[in-house]
Design a protein around this motif. Structure first.
Motif, PDB file in Angstrom:
ATOM      1  N   UNK A  15     -18.999  24.029 -14.800  1.00 23.60           N
ATOM      2  CA  UNK A  15     -19.982  23.533 -13.835  1.00 23.60           C
ATOM      3  C   UNK A  15     -20.710  24.701 -13.177  1.00 23.60           C
ATOM      4  N   UNK A  16     -21.908  24.406 -12.668  1.00 24.43           N
ATOM      5  CA  UNK A  16     -22.744  25.416 -12.012  1.00 24.43           C
ATOM      6  C   UNK A  16     -23.167  24.903 -10.637  1.00 24.43           C
ATOM      7  N   UNK A  17     -23.436  25.838  -9.746  1.00 25.28           N
ATOM      8  CA  UNK A  17     -23.906  25.488  -8.405  1.00 25.28           C
ATOM      9  C   UNK A  17     -25.425  25.556  -8.384  1.00 25.28           C
ATOM     10  N   UNK A  38     -33.972  20.658  -6.312  1.00 29.16           N
ATOM     11  CA  UNK A  38     -33.645  19.271  -5.979  1.00 29.16           C
ATOM     12  C   UNK A  38     -32.123  19.156  -6.004  1.00 29.16           C
ATOM     13  N   UNK A  39     -31.546  18.553  -4.967  1.00 29.68           N
ATOM     14  CA  UNK A  39     -30.085  18.430  -4.836  1.00 29.68           C
ATOM     15  C   UNK A  39     -29.411  19.811  -4.771  1.00 29.68           C
ATOM     16  N   UNK A  40     -30.098  20.765  -4.170  1.00 34.76           N
ATOM     17  CA  UNK A  40     -29.595  22.134  -4.049  1.00 34.76           C
ATOM     18  C   UNK A  40     -28.304  22.217  -3.256  1.00 34.76           C
ATOM     19  N   UNK A  41     -27.477  23.213  -3.605  1.00 34.40           N
ATOM     20  CA  UNK A  41     -26.208  23.428  -2.919  1.00 34.40           C
ATOM     21  C   UNK A  41     -25.080  22.555  -3.431  1.00 34.40           C
ATOM     22  N   UNK A  42     -25.365  21.727  -4.443  1.00 34.60           N
ATOM     23  CA  UNK A  42     -24.336  20.864  -5.029  1.00 34.60           C
ATOM     24  C   UNK A  42     -23.976  21.376  -6.423  1.00 34.60           C
ATOM     25  N   UNK A  43     -22.775  21.042  -6.868  1.00 35.07           N
ATOM     26  CA  UNK A  43     -22.333  21.420  -8.211  1.00 35.07           C
ATOM     27  C   UNK A  43     -22.958  20.477  -9.231  1.00 35.07           C
ATOM     28  N   UNK A  85     -21.480  31.139 -18.910  1.00 33.48           N
ATOM     29  CA  UNK A  85     -21.604  31.870 -17.646  1.00 33.48           C
ATOM     30  C   UNK A  85     -22.930  31.478 -16.988  1.00 33.48           C
ATOM     31  N   UNK A  86     -23.088  31.801 -15.731  1.00 30.66           N
ATOM     32  CA  UNK A  86     -24.334  31.498 -15.029  1.00 30.66           C
ATOM     33  C   UNK A  86     -25.423  32.460 -15.462  1.00 30.66           C
ATOM     34  N   UNK A  87     -26.085  32.174 -16.580  1.00 33.63           N
ATOM     35  CA  UNK A  87     -27.065  33.079 -17.183  1.00 33.63           C
ATOM     36  C   UNK A  87     -28.304  33.286 -16.313  1.00 33.63           C
ATOM     37  N   UNK A  88     -28.522  32.410 -15.344  1.00 31.92           N
ATOM     38  CA  UNK A  88     -29.674  32.554 -14.448  1.00 31.92           C
ATOM     39  C   UNK A  88     -29.227  33.078 -13.082  1.00 31.92           C
ATOM     40  N   UNK A  89     -28.010  33.631 -13.028  1.00 24.55           N
ATOM     41  CA  UNK A  89     -27.489  34.205 -11.796  1.00 24.55           C
ATOM     42  C   UNK A  89     -26.801  33.204 -10.880  1.00 24.55           C
ATOM     43  N   UNK A  90     -26.714  31.947 -11.301  1.00 26.61           N
ATOM     44  CA  UNK A  90     -26.093  30.917 -10.460  1.00 26.61           C
ATOM     45  C   UNK A  90     -24.567  30.999 -10.529  1.00 26.61           C
ATOM     46  N   UNK A  91     -23.891  30.711  -9.399  1.00 31.42           N
ATOM     47  CA  UNK A  91     -22.431  30.651  -9.431  1.00 31.42           C
ATOM     48  C   UNK A  91     -21.989  29.562 -10.425  1.00 31.42           C
ATOM     49  N   UNK A  92     -20.903  29.833 -11.117  1.00 31.00           N
ATOM     50  CA  UNK A  92     -20.405  28.865 -12.098  1.00 31.00           C
ATOM     51  C   UNK A  92     -18.900  29.049 -12.231  1.00 31.00           C
ATOM     52  N   UNK A  93     -18.233  28.009 -12.760  1.00 31.01           N
ATOM     53  CA  UNK A  93     -16.783  28.085 -12.919  1.00 31.01           C
ATOM     54  C   UNK A  93     -16.283  27.012 -13.872  1.00 31.01           C
ATOM     55  N   UNK A 101     -10.589  22.265 -13.778  1.00 25.87           N
ATOM     56  CA  UNK A 101      -9.737  21.271 -14.434  1.00 25.87           C
ATOM     57  C   UNK A 101     -10.340  19.879 -14.213  1.00 25.87           C
ATOM     58  N   UNK A 102     -10.307  19.053 -15.247  1.00 27.32           N
ATOM     59  CA  UNK A 102     -10.861  17.694 -15.142  1.00 27.32           C
ATOM     60  C   UNK A 102     -10.257  16.970 -13.938  1.00 27.32           C
ATOM     61  N   UNK A 103      -8.961  17.154 -13.730  1.00 24.80           N
ATOM     62  CA  UNK A 103      -8.282  16.459 -12.630  1.00 24.80           C
ATOM     63  C   UNK A 103      -8.751  16.917 -11.244  1.00 24.80           C
ATOM     64  N   UNK A 104      -9.457  18.048 -11.167  1.00 22.19           N
ATOM     65  CA  UNK A 104      -9.930  18.569  -9.876  1.00 22.19           C
ATOM     66  C   UNK A 104     -11.429  18.385  -9.657  1.00 22.19           C
ATOM     67  N   UNK A 105     -12.136  17.840 -10.618  1.00 25.93           N
ATOM     68  CA  UNK A 105     -13.599  17.714 -10.496  1.00 25.93           C
ATOM     69  C   UNK A 105     -14.031  16.955  -9.242  1.00 25.93           C
ATOM     70  N   UNK A 106     -13.255  15.932  -8.862  1.00 29.81           N
ATOM     71  CA  UNK A 106     -13.635  15.111  -7.700  1.00 29.81           C
ATOM     72  C   UNK A 106     -13.618  15.895  -6.387  1.00 29.81           C
ATOM     73  N   UNK A 107     -13.032  17.089  -6.402  1.00 30.66           N
ATOM     74  CA  UNK A 107     -12.977  17.904  -5.191  1.00 30.66           C
ATOM     75  C   UNK A 107     -14.291  18.638  -4.911  1.00 30.66           C
ATOM     76  N   UNK A 108     -15.175  18.698  -5.907  1.00 33.03           N
ATOM     77  CA  UNK A 108     -16.462  19.384  -5.746  1.00 33.03           C
ATOM     78  C   UNK A 108     -17.538  18.400  -5.299  1.00 33.03           C
ATOM     79  N   UNK A 109     -18.559  18.914  -4.611  1.00 34.08           N
ATOM     80  CA  UNK A 109     -19.695  18.086  -4.206  1.00 34.08           C
ATOM     81  C   UNK A 109     -20.736  18.080  -5.316  1.00 34.08           C
ATOM     82  N   UNK A 110     -20.939  16.908  -5.919  1.00 33.78           N
ATOM     83  CA  UNK A 110     -21.931  16.714  -6.982  1.00 33.78           C
ATOM     84  C   UNK A 110     -23.060  15.829  -6.461  1.00 33.78           C
ATOM     85  N   UNK A 111     -24.250  15.910  -7.080  1.00 36.99           N
ATOM     86  CA  UNK A 111     -25.297  14.937  -6.752  1.00 36.99           C
ATOM     87  C   UNK A 111     -24.791  13.523  -7.047  1.00 36.99           C
TER      88      UNK A 111
END
Length: 133
Positions: free
Chosen positions: A21-23, A29-34, A96-104, A107-117
């Motif tokens: 995923x990338x930030x 649009x929807x900036x600051x979200x994963x 990797x974040x080829x445009x300089x964006x944070x990325x990581x 684990x599938x089981x942890x995806x719900x912990x991130x803020x997505x659009x």
């Protein structure tokens, strides 16, 4: 006035039970979200071609194939999006974040912990439900 409708090719990049995923930049649009990487399908372009182009530009990988996971239509206040979501497990290169964006890798089981659009929440739910089967 009718809202702008955007067709988007989205890649769910999976490796070792983790998803890449990338930030989104604050000025997008929807900036600051994963997000799951991908981008707009251009006129005269099919979804796979758009996915291949966008993932090369955005995260530096060359995809060999993809499998359609689902399609999500979502209305935001300023635009309507149709997300064509594909699972990608066969690719070359290191994501990797080829445009300089944070990325990581998450684990599938942890995806719900991130803020997505809002439009991406159904993807997270589908991935987590499939993992429990």
């Amino acid at each position: 006035m009718e809202k702008k409708r955007v067709e988007v090719a989205v890649g769910v990049i999976e490796k070792n039970q983790k998803i890449f995923v990338c930030l989104r930049s604050k000025d997008q649009h929807q900036g600051g979200l994963w997000e799951f990487p991908g981008g707009k399908v251009e006129a005269e372009e099919d979804v796979f071609s758009a996915l291949k182009r966008e993932l090369k530009e955005e995260i530096g990988i060359d995809i060999h194939s993809s499998t359609e996971l689902m399609r999500v239509e979502h209305d935001y206040p300023d635009k309507a999006v149709c997300l064509h979501i594909h699972i990608v497990t066969e690719f070359a290169g290191e994501a990797h974040g080829a445009e300089g964006q944070p990325s990581q890798w998450v684990a599938i089981s942890n995806l719900h912990e991130l803020d997505f659009p809002a439009a991406n929440k159904a993807i997270v739910e589908r991935l987590q439900a499939a993992q429990k089967e």
